[in-house]
Design a protein around this motif. Structure first.
Motif, mmCIF file in Angstrom:
data_model
loop_
_atom_site.group_PDB
_atom_site.id
_atom_site.type_symbol
_atom_site.label_atom_id
_atom_site.label_comp_id
_atom_site.label_asym_id
_atom_site.label_seq_id
_atom_site.Cartn_x
_atom_site.Cartn_y
_atom_site.Cartn_z
ATOM 1 N N PRO A 30 1.033 32.868 79.317
ATOM 2 C CA PRO A 30 1.182 32.545 77.892
ATOM 3 C C PRO A 30 2.494 33.096 77.331
ATOM 4 O O PRO A 30 2.957 34.169 77.734
ATOM 5 N N ASN A 88 1.584 35.342 68.629
ATOM 6 C CA ASN A 88 3.013 35.516 68.470
ATOM 7 C C ASN A 88 3.363 36.945 68.103
ATOM 8 O O ASN A 88 4.427 37.221 67.572
ATOM 9 N N ASN A 121 2.206 30.721 61.983
ATOM 10 C CA ASN A 121 1.719 29.356 61.858
ATOM 11 C C ASN A 121 1.313 29.019 60.428
ATOM 12 O O ASN A 121 1.081 27.866 60.100
ATOM 13 N N CYS A 151 9.996 33.408 70.196
ATOM 14 C CA CYS A 151 10.258 32.060 70.694
ATOM 15 C C CYS A 151 10.916 32.154 72.055
ATOM 16 O O CYS A 151 11.905 32.884 72.229
ATOM 17 N N VAL A 198 8.165 25.048 79.243
ATOM 18 C CA VAL A 198 7.037 25.509 78.419
ATOM 19 C C VAL A 198 6.090 24.340 78.215
ATOM 20 O O VAL A 198 6.504 23.266 77.760
ATOM 21 N N ASN A 204 2.243 23.032 76.639
ATOM 22 C CA ASN A 204 1.211 23.360 75.661
ATOM 23 C C ASN A 204 -0.117 22.795 76.142
ATOM 24 O O ASN A 204 -0.250 21.583 76.362
ATOM 25 N N GLU A 212 -4.107 22.827 75.124
ATOM 26 C CA GLU A 212 -5.149 23.125 74.137
ATOM 27 C C GLU A 212 -4.653 24.094 73.065
ATOM 28 O O GLU A 212 -5.336 25.035 72.673
ATOM 29 N N GLY A 213 -3.420 23.861 72.606
ATOM 30 C CA GLY A 213 -2.877 24.658 71.527
ATOM 31 C C GLY A 213 -2.232 25.967 71.939
ATOM 32 O O GLY A 213 -1.724 26.691 71.082
ATOM 33 N N ILE A 214 -2.221 26.289 73.223
ATOM 34 C CA ILE A 214 -1.611 27.532 73.705
ATOM 35 C C ILE A 214 -0.361 27.180 74.503
ATOM 36 O O ILE A 214 -0.409 26.333 75.391
ATOM 37 N N ASP A 215 0.748 27.827 74.184
ATOM 38 C CA ASP A 215 1.994 27.609 74.906
ATOM 39 C C ASP A 215 2.035 28.484 76.145
ATOM 40 O O ASP A 215 1.820 29.704 76.073
ATOM 41 N N ALA A 224 -6.505 27.441 80.079
ATOM 42 C CA ALA A 224 -6.420 27.594 78.629
ATOM 43 C C ALA A 224 -7.746 28.062 78.027
ATOM 44 O O ALA A 224 -7.768 28.964 77.178
#
Length: 560
Positions: free
Chosen positions: A172, A246, A284, A361, A409, A411, A413-416, A515
């Motif tokens: 992640p 983050n 976010n 980032c 990178v 993504n 299910e919403g996770i980077d 994920a």
């Protein structure tokens, strides 16, 4: 007179011929069709199947399995695969449990929980009649998928003829952020500084209780039905975790409660929905909160700061940092906070984001740094510090890494996730996970970058962190030399014909598993709490005036 002596001698009886014979030749080893009757007329020829040397291409999701290699008493991929081969008629019942009888070999021996999309196994199997692949898949769980097979030479061995192996580790993005999921010592050390860290309430932090989280209210009483334990009401059972993806925190109250191991038997503790104080807010959220209010990330509601008393604020002992100046002087306006905190930024849509820390980032400088760290592994090195039960003088500790990059990178299910791709001739037990573990520790500033070169030295012994196994999978096995040698007579052994099926399996089984496991269990997030000098004192080693060769003595003081 004896008449028998004058009678002519009788010729000896002719030697009886054997009814059947076996041959070691690959094409001559046959088995009769089980559907044929036992008594066959002399004029009818008996039908036989032939064993062929083939390479089987398959994929699997490693969850619930104790690795690839067969292990008596454990659930393994090879165990299920041999069962399917036997039921499908690929191996005889007499050969079951005896891999040398059918020349079994695997290209890679993946560890517990590790998945694969390009695994290759070889052996001599009965592949007739048609439909061999469909028969195998029908006898395997959805976690294991057979893509197909290709004919190989009689001497082919999936392990010996595999030149290189490509693995992928999905880490992640938040794992590389030094402020994300900090350990308790780091939080306490940040008190009073300009960049105070927030206690990560999403994780159990190795079982330490968090004051005010999932505790009962003052008005609640103990329930005799539950053995005197606190009985939180429905509002207290709402989600009260803090998202630290983050490196910043938000309180979410609208999602169902995630099992995170939080509990409190303190009768004075209160619901987090009433007393949780945020020192930072998720990047976010782009809604500007009212002055002196606590922002909730999901329902965008604000809890007035005036409703919170000093006693309701989380204490320093919990690890959740509240600025002493904020408590003494009261809530500050957005303008005052922006003057005191120069790192505050604005959202991309132009809206103000008070109390917002610049999000981590993975691009530009951070990507360049991480790839520079991974490049230390390339080439031939002694990786005795990156495995278990292997000594430095053991020749098997010498391994060659072709490349190690992390540029993409993805993504899920919403996770980077950062896709770390490593190519090498072969890998030892836990080697890739330990390489990733040390690289992440350096990115999080838990260890100097010079420690990498020290860990690859033969005369130094240090303890290297091991990243969780859930993000690792085998991408492909390469047979470059074999394909070049036998290109005129045999089909090339590669994944080109099965690329679409492999990608579909990866997106359906492997990526969602990685994920969802991180979302539900927080495997990587919990592991990050252990990356400190208390658990890994060797991370402080700089190679100048310290020594790590004696594991019975610690060269640094443990943090209490």
């Amino acid at each position: 007179m004896d008449t028998s002596s004058s009678s002519p001698l009788q010729p000896p009886e002719p030697k009886k011929l054997k009814m059947s014979s076996t041959s070691d030749d690959d094409n001559d080893d046959t088995i009769p069709d089980s559907t044929c009757p036992s008594s066959i007329p002399p004029t009818e020829k008996k039908f036989r199947f032939k064993r062929r040397k083939i390479a089987i291409f398959l994929a699997y999701c490693g969850v619930g399995y104790q690795g690839m290699q067969r292990n008596p008493g454990a659930k393994t991929i090879e165990g299920d695969l041999e069962q399917a081969l036997s039921v499908s008629g690929a191996i005889s019942e007499a050969d079951r449990g005896k891999p040398p009888r059918y020349d079994w070999a695997r290209s890679a021996r993946t560890d517990k929980g590790v998945s694969a999309v390009g695994q290759v196994v070889s052996g001599r199997f009965y592949i007739d009649p048609l439909g061999f692949v469909d028969r195998l898949n029908s006898n395997l769980s959805p976690q294991i998928r057979i893509f197909g097979f290709k004919r190989a030479t009689a001497s082919f061995n999936a392990k010996k003829f595999c030149d290189r192996r490509r693995y992928v580790y999905l880490i992640p993005v938040f794992a590389l952020d030094p402020t994300s999921h900090p350990d308790r010592e780091t939080v306490l050390a940040s008190l009073g500084s300009e960049n105070e860290l927030a206690k990560c309430l999403e994780c159990s932090d190795r079982g330490r209780k968090v004051v005010g989280l999932m505790g009962r209210r003052n008005s609640e009483t103990r329930s005799p039905e539950n053995g005197g334990n606190d009985v939180p009401d429905s509002e207290a059972l709402m989600e009260s975790r803090v998202s630290c993806g983050n490196g910043v925190s938000t309180v979410s109250l609208s999602e169902p409660l995630m099992e995170s191991g939080f509990s409190s038997n303190n009768p004075n503790s209160v619901s987090v929905a009433e007393n949780t104080v945020e020192s930072v807010i998720s990047s976010n959220d782009s809604v500007e909160p009212e002055e002196g209010a606590l922002v909730c990330s999901d329902d965008k509601t604000a809890v007035p700061q005036s409703e919170l008393t000093l006693e309701d604020k989380v204490s320093e002992d919990s690890g959740f940092c509240v600025s002493h100046s904020d408590i003494a002087e009261g809530p500050k306006t957005s303008t005052e906070k922006e003057k005191q905190e120069p790192d505050l930024v604005r959202c991309s849509n132009g809206e103000d984001t008070t109390e917002k820390v610049k999000a981590f980032c993975y691009d530009g400088k951070e990507r360049e740094r991480f790839n520079r760290i991974l490049k230390h592994y390339e080439g031939t090195h002694n990786f005795h510090n990156f495995t278990t039960r292997t000594k430095a003088e053991d020749p098997s500790a010498q391994r060659f890494i072709v490349s190690f990059v992390a540029n993409l990178v993805v993504n899920v299910e919403g996770i980077d996730f950062i896709k770390c791709e490593v190519v090498g001739q072969s890998f030892m037990l836990h080697q890739i996970r330990k390489m990733v573990g040390l690289a992440v520790a350096i990115m999080r500033n838990c260890a100097p970058e010079s420690l990498l070169d020290t860990a690859l030295q033969k005369d130094i012994r240090i303890n290297v962190p091991t990243a969780p196994e859930v993000g690792l999978y085998l991408e492909e096995c390469l047979f470059t030399s074999y394909n070049q040698k036998w290109k005129d007579s045999h089909e090339a052994l590669n994944m080109e014909a099965y690329a679409a099926e492999a990608e579909e399996f990866k997106m359906k089984e492997i990526y969602p598993h990685i994920a969802s496991t991180e979302r539900k269990e927080g495997v990587v997030a919990l592991w990050l709490h252990s990356l400190n000098h208390r658990n890994y004192p060797d991370l402080r080693f700089n190679g100048a005036n310290e020594t790590c060769t004696n594991r019975e003595t610690t060269h640094v003081e443990q943090v209490i």
